[in-house]
Motif scaffolding. Structure first.
Motif, short mmCIF file in Angstrom:
data_model
loop_
_atom_site.label_atom_id
_atom_site.label_comp_id
_atom_site.label_asym_id
_atom_site.label_seq_id
_atom_site.Cartn_x
_atom_site.Cartn_y
_atom_site.Cartn_z
N MET A 1 22.63 21.22 -32.14
CA MET A 1 22.39 22.59 -32.63
C MET A 1 22.07 23.51 -31.46
O MET A 1 22.59 24.63 -31.38
CB MET A 1 21.24 22.60 -33.64
N LEU A 2 21.23 23.04 -30.57
CA LEU A 2 20.84 23.85 -29.41
C LEU A 2 22.04 24.10 -28.49
O LEU A 2 22.19 25.19 -27.95
CB LEU A 2 19.71 23.17 -28.64
N ALA A 3 22.87 23.09 -28.33
CA ALA A 3 24.03 23.22 -27.44
C ALA A 3 25.05 24.22 -27.97
O ALA A 3 25.79 24.81 -27.18
CB ALA A 3 24.69 21.86 -27.23
N LYS A 4 25.10 24.43 -29.26
CA LYS A 4 26.08 25.34 -29.86
C LYS A 4 25.66 26.81 -29.79
O LYS A 4 26.48 27.69 -30.06
CB LYS A 4 26.31 24.97 -31.33
N LEU A 5 24.43 27.06 -29.43
CA LEU A 5 23.95 28.45 -29.37
C LEU A 5 24.61 29.20 -28.21
O LEU A 5 24.81 28.63 -27.14
CB LEU A 5 22.44 28.49 -29.19
N PRO A 6 24.90 30.49 -28.42
CA PRO A 6 25.42 31.28 -27.29
C PRO A 6 24.31 31.46 -26.24
O PRO A 6 23.12 31.43 -26.56
CB PRO A 6 25.80 32.62 -27.92
N MET A 7 24.72 31.65 -25.01
CA MET A 7 23.75 31.77 -23.91
C MET A 7 22.74 32.90 -24.14
O MET A 7 21.57 32.76 -23.82
CB MET A 7 24.46 31.96 -22.57
N TRP A 8 23.19 34.02 -24.73
CA TRP A 8 22.29 35.15 -24.93
C TRP A 8 21.20 34.86 -25.96
O TRP A 8 20.20 35.56 -26.02
CB TRP A 8 23.05 36.42 -25.28
N ALA A 9 21.36 33.81 -26.76
CA ALA A 9 20.36 33.48 -27.78
C ALA A 9 19.05 32.99 -27.15
O ALA A 9 18.02 32.94 -27.83
CB ALA A 9 20.90 32.42 -28.73
N TRP A 10 19.07 32.68 -25.87
CA TRP A 10 17.88 32.15 -25.20
C TRP A 10 17.01 33.23 -24.56
O TRP A 10 15.95 32.92 -24.02
CB TRP A 10 18.31 31.14 -24.13
N ILE A 11 17.42 34.48 -24.59
CA ILE A 11 16.66 35.50 -23.86
C ILE A 11 15.60 36.22 -24.70
O ILE A 11 14.92 37.11 -24.20
CB ILE A 11 17.59 36.55 -23.20
N GLY A 12 15.43 35.84 -25.96
CA GLY A 12 14.43 36.48 -26.81
C GLY A 12 13.03 36.45 -26.21
O GLY A 12 12.30 37.44 -26.24
N GLY A 13 12.65 35.33 -25.65
CA GLY A 13 11.33 35.21 -25.03
C GLY A 13 11.20 36.09 -23.80
O GLY A 13 10.15 36.67 -23.54
N VAL A 14 12.29 36.21 -23.05
CA VAL A 14 12.29 37.08 -21.86
C VAL A 14 12.09 38.53 -22.29
O VAL A 14 11.30 39.27 -21.70
CB VAL A 14 13.60 36.92 -21.06
N VAL A 15 12.83 38.94 -23.33
CA VAL A 15 12.71 40.31 -23.83
C VAL A 15 11.30 40.56 -24.36
O VAL A 15 10.70 41.61 -24.09
CB VAL A 15 13.78 40.59 -24.91
N GLY A 16 10.76 39.60 -25.10
CA GLY A 16 9.40 39.74 -25.61
C GLY A 16 8.38 39.82 -24.49
O GLY A 16 7.45 40.64 -24.54
N ALA A 17 8.55 39.00 -23.46
CA ALA A 17 7.64 39.03 -22.32
C ALA A 17 7.72 40.36 -21.59
O ALA A 17 6.70 40.93 -21.18
CB ALA A 17 7.96 37.87 -21.36
N PHE A 18 8.94 40.89 -21.45
CA PHE A 18 9.11 42.19 -20.81
C PHE A 18 8.38 43.28 -21.61
O PHE A 18 7.66 44.10 -21.04
CB PHE A 18 10.60 42.53 -20.68
#
Length: 147
Positions: A64-81
Motif C-alpha cells: 500500500m505504501l509503495a503504491k502512493l505517489p511521491m507527493w503523498a509523503w510531504i503532508g508532514g513537511v507542509v504541516g511542519a512549515f
C-alpha cells in the motif's frame, strides 16, 4: 453537506489560532521556534499513536505504501512549515492578522486545486460566485490587517 462535517471543520478552524498561541508561548518559554514546533509535533504524534492504537486502526502494508505517489509523503513537511512559520510570525503579526492572511492564502490555493482537480481533489471549476467570494475575503483581510 453533512452537519457533522461542517461542525468539525469549524471546530478545526477555531482551534488553529489557539494552537498558534500555545505554540508561541512554548517558543517564548524555550527560546526556539523550531524546537517548539518539534515538541508540538512530538506531542501530536504521541496523541495520534494512542488514538490509532485505541481505535485499532488498520496499519498499511508495504505494498500500500509503495503504491502512493511521491507527493503523498510531504503532508508532514507542509504541516511542519505551517506550524514553524506560525510560531515565528504570530508574535509579530498577531492572531487575527496571521489567521486572515493564512485563510486568504488557503482559499486561493484551494480554488486552484479544485479548478484543476489536483492532488486528489474533485474538479470544481472557478466561477463568478467563487471569484466574488474570494475578492470579498481579500477585502476583509485587507481591512483587518490594515486597521
Amino acid at each position: 453537506m453533512k452537519t457533522w462535517y461542517v461542525m468539525l471543520a469549524i471546530a478545526a478552524g477555531a482551534v488553529l489560532p489557539i494552537q498558534v498561541g500555545v505554540n508561541s508561548t512554548l517558543r517564548h518559554g524555550i527560546g526556539s521556534p523550531i524546537v517548539a514546533a518539534l515538541i508540538s509535533f512530538g506531542v501530536g504524534t504521541v496523541c495520534l499513536l494512542a488514538y490509532a492504537l485505541a481505535a485499532r486502526a488498520e496499519w498499511p502494508t508495504a505494498q500500500m505504501l509503495a503504491k502512493l505517489p511521491m507527493w503523498a509523503w510531504i503532508g508532514g513537511v507542509v504541516g511542519a512549515f505551517y506550524v514553524a512559520t506560525a510560531i515565528l510570525v504570530a508574535p509579530k503579526l498577531g492572531a487575527a492578522n496571521l489567521v486572515c492572511l493564512t485563510i486568504a492564502a488557503q482559499l486561493f490555493m484551494s480554488l486552484l486545486l479544485d479548478h484543476y482537480g489536483l492532488i486528489g481533489f474533485a474538479q470544481h471549476g472557478i466561477n463568478v460566485a467563487r471569484i466574488v467570494g474570494a475578492l470579498l475575503l481579500i477585502a476583509g483581510t485587507v481591512m483587518i490587517v490594515k486597521y
